[in-house]
Scaffold this motif. Structure first.
Motif, mmCIF file in Angstrom:
data_model
loop_
_atom_site.group_PDB
_atom_site.id
_atom_site.type_symbol
_atom_site.label_atom_id
_atom_site.label_comp_id
_atom_site.label_asym_id
_atom_site.label_seq_id
_atom_site.Cartn_x
_atom_site.Cartn_y
_atom_site.Cartn_z
ATOM 1 N N THR A 42 38.648 29.137 47.990
ATOM 2 C CA THR A 42 39.888 29.812 47.668
ATOM 3 C C THR A 42 40.217 29.627 46.191
ATOM 4 O O THR A 42 39.582 28.836 45.484
ATOM 5 C CB THR A 42 41.049 29.241 48.504
ATOM 6 N N TYR A 43 41.229 30.357 45.753
ATOM 7 C CA TYR A 43 41.692 30.226 44.373
ATOM 8 C C TYR A 43 42.082 28.778 44.077
ATOM 9 O O TYR A 43 41.688 28.214 43.054
ATOM 10 C CB TYR A 43 42.886 31.161 44.143
ATOM 11 N N ARG A 44 42.846 28.184 44.965
ATOM 12 C CA ARG A 44 43.309 26.814 44.736
ATOM 13 C C ARG A 44 42.154 25.824 44.690
ATOM 14 O O ARG A 44 42.130 24.927 43.844
ATOM 15 C CB ARG A 44 44.320 26.424 45.800
ATOM 16 N N GLN A 45 41.200 25.976 45.574
ATOM 17 C CA GLN A 45 40.037 25.079 45.565
ATOM 18 C C GLN A 45 39.229 25.233 44.276
ATOM 19 O O GLN A 45 38.759 24.248 43.703
ATOM 20 C CB GLN A 45 39.146 25.361 46.774
ATOM 21 N N THR A 46 39.090 26.471 43.831
ATOM 22 C CA THR A 46 38.297 26.719 42.629
ATOM 23 C C THR A 46 38.994 26.173 41.387
ATOM 24 O O THR A 46 38.351 25.594 40.509
ATOM 25 C CB THR A 46 37.999 28.229 42.477
ATOM 26 N N THR A 47 40.312 26.329 41.318
ATOM 27 C CA THR A 47 41.033 25.768 40.166
ATOM 28 C C THR A 47 41.003 24.240 40.198
ATOM 29 O O THR A 47 40.901 23.607 39.146
ATOM 30 C CB THR A 47 42.492 26.265 40.093
ATOM 31 N N ALA A 101 37.661 31.560 39.554
ATOM 32 C CA ALA A 101 38.959 31.320 40.195
ATOM 33 C C ALA A 101 39.890 32.507 39.961
ATOM 34 O O ALA A 101 40.590 32.947 40.890
ATOM 35 C CB ALA A 101 39.590 30.044 39.634
ATOM 36 N N TRP A 102 39.903 33.003 38.759
ATOM 37 C CA TRP A 102 40.777 34.112 38.406
ATOM 38 C C TRP A 102 40.473 35.359 39.245
ATOM 39 O O TRP A 102 41.358 36.112 39.622
ATOM 40 C CB TRP A 102 40.640 34.423 36.920
ATOM 41 N N ARG A 103 39.188 35.539 39.557
ATOM 42 C CA ARG A 103 38.771 36.718 40.324
ATOM 43 C C ARG A 103 39.041 36.578 41.814
ATOM 44 O O ARG A 103 38.950 37.555 42.551
ATOM 45 C CB ARG A 103 37.287 36.974 40.065
ATOM 46 N N ARG A 104 39.368 35.395 42.274
ATOM 47 C CA ARG A 104 39.663 35.166 43.690
ATOM 48 C C ARG A 104 41.099 35.543 44.004
ATOM 49 O O ARG A 104 41.976 35.492 43.158
ATOM 50 C CB ARG A 104 39.448 33.704 44.056
ATOM 51 N N ARG A 105 41.330 35.825 45.241
ATOM 52 C CA ARG A 105 42.703 36.113 45.690
ATOM 53 C C ARG A 105 43.443 34.804 45.919
ATOM 54 O O ARG A 105 42.872 33.825 46.374
ATOM 55 C CB ARG A 105 42.675 36.903 46.993
ATOM 56 N N ALA A 106 44.707 34.814 45.570
ATOM 57 C CA ALA A 106 45.526 33.600 45.727
ATOM 58 C C ALA A 106 45.742 33.299 47.200
ATOM 59 O O ALA A 106 45.751 34.148 48.034
ATOM 60 C CB ALA A 106 46.853 33.775 45.020
ATOM 61 N N ILE A 135 48.610 22.693 38.123
ATOM 62 C CA ILE A 135 49.698 23.662 38.275
ATOM 63 C C ILE A 135 49.223 24.870 39.080
ATOM 64 O O ILE A 135 49.906 25.347 39.996
ATOM 65 C CB ILE A 135 50.257 24.092 36.901
ATOM 66 N N ALA A 136 48.036 25.374 38.753
ATOM 67 C CA ALA A 136 47.493 26.537 39.459
ATOM 68 C C ALA A 136 47.273 26.236 40.933
ATOM 69 O O ALA A 136 47.565 27.066 41.798
ATOM 70 C CB ALA A 136 46.186 26.983 38.806
ATOM 71 N N ALA A 137 46.770 25.049 41.235
ATOM 72 C CA ALA A 137 46.519 24.686 42.628
ATOM 73 C C ALA A 137 47.824 24.530 43.414
ATOM 74 O O ALA A 137 47.893 24.896 44.584
ATOM 75 C CB ALA A 137 45.701 23.401 42.696
#
Length: 153
Positions: free
Chosen positions: A2-7, A148-153, A52-54
């Protein structure tokens, strides 16, 4: 992932590079030069941005994390070029040309010079300096931030 995992992965990568640098400094006894220190600050920013992103899921943070990783990679590449004497480093941490200096000026420069010169490799593995390793791993982190940016939140 996921986005959070990748960040979090990107932030963990920057944290690992920072901890490695601190380990070399405080456990290994290798004092950092000026450019070594400059490479650390963008990693601190990337760690904070990753957390912060996660926590928030804000996608607009990922490009900032990529920029932070790209910044430290750029400094690492510059530092590598300085170590290999391809480009001149900052006068504050490299020896430079002394052929035109008076003996008094040279003495003053020697007395005020930092203990660690930026144009000297303090540690390397497989012929690759620490600055070069930082640049390589930081470029990998740029790719992770972009993913991460390309993933959906």
């Amino acid at each position: 992932m996921t986005y959070r995992q990748t960040t979090l992965l990107a932030a963990a990568g920057s944290a690992a590079l920072l901890l490695g640098a601190l380990g070399f400094q405080y456990i290994g006894g290798l004092a950092p030069c000026h450019l070594c220190m400059e490479q650390r600050y963008p990693h601190v920013v990337a760690v904070v941005l990753g957390l912060i992103a996660a926590l928030t899921g804000w996608r607009w943070i990922a490009p900032l994390g990529a920029l932070a990783a790209l910044t430290t990679a750029g400094i690492g590449i510059y530092h590598t070029l300085v170590e290999r004497h391809i480009v001149a480093g900052p006068t504050t941490c490299t020896s430079g040309d002394i052929s035109t200096m008076s003996s008094d000026s040279l003495f003053d420069q020697i007395m005020t010079a930092p203990l660690v010169q930026c144009d000297q490799v303090a540690w390397s593995m497989w012929g690759i300096s620490m600055a070069s390793w930082n640049a390589l791993f930081s470029l990998l982190l740029v790719a992770i931030w972009i993913a991460a940016w390309r993933r959906r939140a």
